[in-house]
Design a protein around this motif. Structure first.
Motif, PDB file in Angstrom:
ATOM      1  N   GLU A  31      -2.846  16.605  -3.365  1.00 51.36           N
ATOM      2  CA  GLU A  31      -1.583  16.898  -4.024  1.00 51.36           C
ATOM      3  C   GLU A  31      -0.448  16.580  -3.062  1.00 51.36           C
ATOM      4  OE1 GLU A  31      -1.643  20.881  -5.572  1.00 51.36           O
ATOM      5  OE2 GLU A  31      -3.357  20.443  -6.859  1.00 51.36           O
ATOM      6  N   ALA A  32       0.706  16.285  -3.621  1.00 54.05           N
ATOM      7  CA  ALA A  32       1.890  15.972  -2.817  1.00 54.05           C
ATOM      8  C   ALA A  32       3.027  16.896  -3.237  1.00 54.05           C
ATOM      9  CB  ALA A  32       2.293  14.515  -3.019  1.00 54.05           C
ATOM     10  N   ALA A  33       3.939  17.128  -2.327  1.00 52.78           N
ATOM     11  CA  ALA A  33       5.070  18.019  -2.610  1.00 52.78           C
ATOM     12  C   ALA A  33       6.036  17.419  -3.622  1.00 52.78           C
ATOM     13  CB  ALA A  33       5.811  18.353  -1.321  1.00 52.78           C
ATOM     14  N   ASN A  34       6.095  16.076  -3.655  1.00 55.98           N
ATOM     15  CA  ASN A  34       7.047  15.401  -4.539  1.00 55.98           C
ATOM     16  C   ASN A  34       6.680  13.926  -4.661  1.00 55.98           C
ATOM     17  OD1 ASN A  34       8.121  14.107  -2.144  1.00 55.98           O
ATOM     18  ND2 ASN A  34       9.229  16.017  -1.744  1.00 55.98           N
ATOM     19  N   ALA A  35       7.435  13.193  -5.473  1.00 63.81           N
ATOM     20  CA  ALA A  35       7.155  11.776  -5.710  1.00 63.81           C
ATOM     21  C   ALA A  35       7.296  10.946  -4.437  1.00 63.81           C
ATOM     22  CB  ALA A  35       8.089  11.238  -6.789  1.00 63.81           C
ATOM     23  N   ARG A  36       8.235  11.278  -3.592  1.00 64.03           N
ATOM     24  CA  ARG A  36       8.417  10.512  -2.354  1.00 64.03           C
ATOM     25  C   ARG A  36       7.184  10.631  -1.452  1.00 64.03           C
ATOM     26  NH1 ARG A  36      13.693  10.368   1.444  1.00 64.03           N
ATOM     27  NH2 ARG A  36      12.924   8.757   2.848  1.00 64.03           N
ATOM     28  N   GLU A  37       6.691  11.839  -1.279  1.00 66.98           N
ATOM     29  CA  GLU A  37       5.500  12.046  -0.452  1.00 66.98           C
ATOM     30  C   GLU A  37       4.298  11.299  -1.043  1.00 66.98           C
ATOM     31  OE1 GLU A  37       2.630  15.773   0.210  1.00 66.98           O
ATOM     32  OE2 GLU A  37       4.650  16.098   1.029  1.00 66.98           O
ATOM     33  N   ALA A  38       4.151  11.341  -2.373  1.00 75.07           N
ATOM     34  CA  ALA A  38       3.040  10.643  -3.027  1.00 75.07           C
ATOM     35  C   ALA A  38       3.155   9.133  -2.810  1.00 75.07           C
ATOM     36  CB  ALA A  38       3.011  10.965  -4.518  1.00 75.07           C
ATOM     37  N   TYR A  39       4.344   8.584  -2.967  1.00 73.30           N
ATOM     38  CA  TYR A  39       4.555   7.147  -2.761  1.00 73.30           C
ATOM     39  C   TYR A  39       4.244   6.745  -1.326  1.00 73.30           C
ATOM     40  CZ  TYR A  39       7.024   2.806  -1.810  1.00 73.30           C
ATOM     41  OH  TYR A  39       7.341   1.540  -1.378  1.00 73.30           O
ATOM     42  N   GLN A  40       4.755   7.481  -0.372  1.00 73.06           N
ATOM     43  CA  GLN A  40       4.528   7.124   1.030  1.00 73.06           C
ATOM     44  C   GLN A  40       3.047   7.228   1.403  1.00 73.06           C
ATOM     45  OE1 GLN A  40       7.435   9.535   3.125  1.00 73.06           O
ATOM     46  NE2 GLN A  40       8.964   7.919   2.933  1.00 73.06           N
ATOM     47  N   ALA A  41       2.354   8.213   0.876  1.00 72.79           N
ATOM     48  CA  ALA A  41       0.912   8.331   1.140  1.00 72.79           C
ATOM     49  C   ALA A  41       0.158   7.169   0.509  1.00 72.79           C
ATOM     50  CB  ALA A  41       0.392   9.660   0.605  1.00 72.79           C
ATOM     51  N   GLU A  42       0.530   6.792  -0.707  1.00 73.20           N
ATOM     52  CA  GLU A  42      -0.110   5.646  -1.357  1.00 73.20           C
ATOM     53  C   GLU A  42       0.109   4.378  -0.516  1.00 73.20           C
ATOM     54  OE1 GLU A  42      -0.177   3.299  -5.623  1.00 73.20           O
ATOM     55  OE2 GLU A  42       1.689   4.256  -4.984  1.00 73.20           O
ATOM     56  N   CYS A  43       1.308   4.196  -0.004  1.00 67.30           N
ATOM     57  CA  CYS A  43       1.577   3.035   0.847  1.00 67.30           C
ATOM     58  C   CYS A  43       0.666   3.024   2.080  1.00 67.30           C
ATOM     59  CB  CYS A  43       3.036   3.028   1.309  1.00 67.30           C
ATOM     60  SG  CYS A  43       4.233   2.669   0.019  1.00 67.30           S
ATOM     61  N   ARG A  44       0.541   4.152   2.736  1.00 66.97           N
ATOM     62  CA  ARG A  44      -0.311   4.232   3.927  1.00 66.97           C
ATOM     63  C   ARG A  44      -1.766   3.888   3.582  1.00 66.97           C
ATOM     64  NH1 ARG A  44       2.921   8.962   4.651  1.00 66.97           N
ATOM     65  NH2 ARG A  44       4.479   8.593   6.254  1.00 66.97           N
ATOM     66  N   LEU A  45      -2.266   4.396   2.460  1.00 66.50           N
ATOM     67  CA  LEU A  45      -3.638   4.076   2.029  1.00 66.50           C
ATOM     68  C   LEU A  45      -3.783   2.585   1.759  1.00 66.50           C
ATOM     69  CD1 LEU A  45      -4.294   7.031  -0.450  1.00 66.50           C
ATOM     70  CD2 LEU A  45      -5.335   6.712   1.813  1.00 66.50           C
ATOM     71  N   TRP A  46      -2.824   2.001   1.081  1.00 65.92           N
ATOM     72  CA  TRP A  46      -2.870   0.584   0.737  1.00 65.92           C
ATOM     73  C   TRP A  46      -2.918  -0.278   2.001  1.00 65.92           C
ATOM     74  CZ3 TRP A  46       0.210  -3.826   1.236  1.00 65.92           C
ATOM     75  CH2 TRP A  46      -0.109  -4.889   0.377  1.00 65.92           C
ATOM     76  N   HIS A  47      -2.088   0.043   2.973  1.00 70.40           N
ATOM     77  CA  HIS A  47      -2.071  -0.716   4.224  1.00 70.40           C
ATOM     78  C   HIS A  47      -3.351  -0.508   5.027  1.00 70.40           C
ATOM     79  CE1 HIS A  47       1.943  -2.520   4.340  1.00 70.40           C
ATOM     80  NE2 HIS A  47       2.378  -1.425   3.724  1.00 70.40           N
TER      81      HIS A  47
END
Length: 114
Positions: A66-82
């Protein structure tokens, strides 16, 4: 992230009991070495359980957080993708609409520090 869990609607709803932002990884099968292959990474800006349910039938297992908000979710998705270059993600994750959020990975063209 926690997992892997079997990707089924009943499992998802048992684990994620409220509407929340979050991010996840999906896999269809194990590699020859016996580890799970990360085939897809994604996120939800508001309803993680519903987003995961949209993948039922296409993948076998999932990991999530879970993420605190959309920004945290987006940044985590980016890190996983990279980090994992999942084969089913053909392009860099898109930022949530009308936010201007940037990828947190230095050197990425979608990063402030590119």
């Amino acid at each position: 992230m926690i997992g892997p869990f079997s990707l089924g609607a009943d499992v998802i709803r048992r684990l994620i009991t409220r509407k929340t932002a979050g991010y996840y990884m999906l896999s269809r099968s194990k590699t020859p070495s016996g580890t799970w292959a990360f085939d897809y990474c994604g996120r939800s800006d508001a309803d993680l359980a519903s987003r995961l349910e949209s993948h039922v039938g296409n993948y076998s297992v999932f990991w999530y957080a879970e993420a605190a908000n959309a920004r945290e979710a987006y940044q985590a998705e980016c890190r996983l993708w990279h980090k994992y270059s999942p084969r089913d993600n053909q392009v860099h994750p898109a930022a949530p609409a009308n936010t201007g959020y940037k990828c947190p990975v230095p050197g990425c063209p979608f990063s402030r520090a590119a």
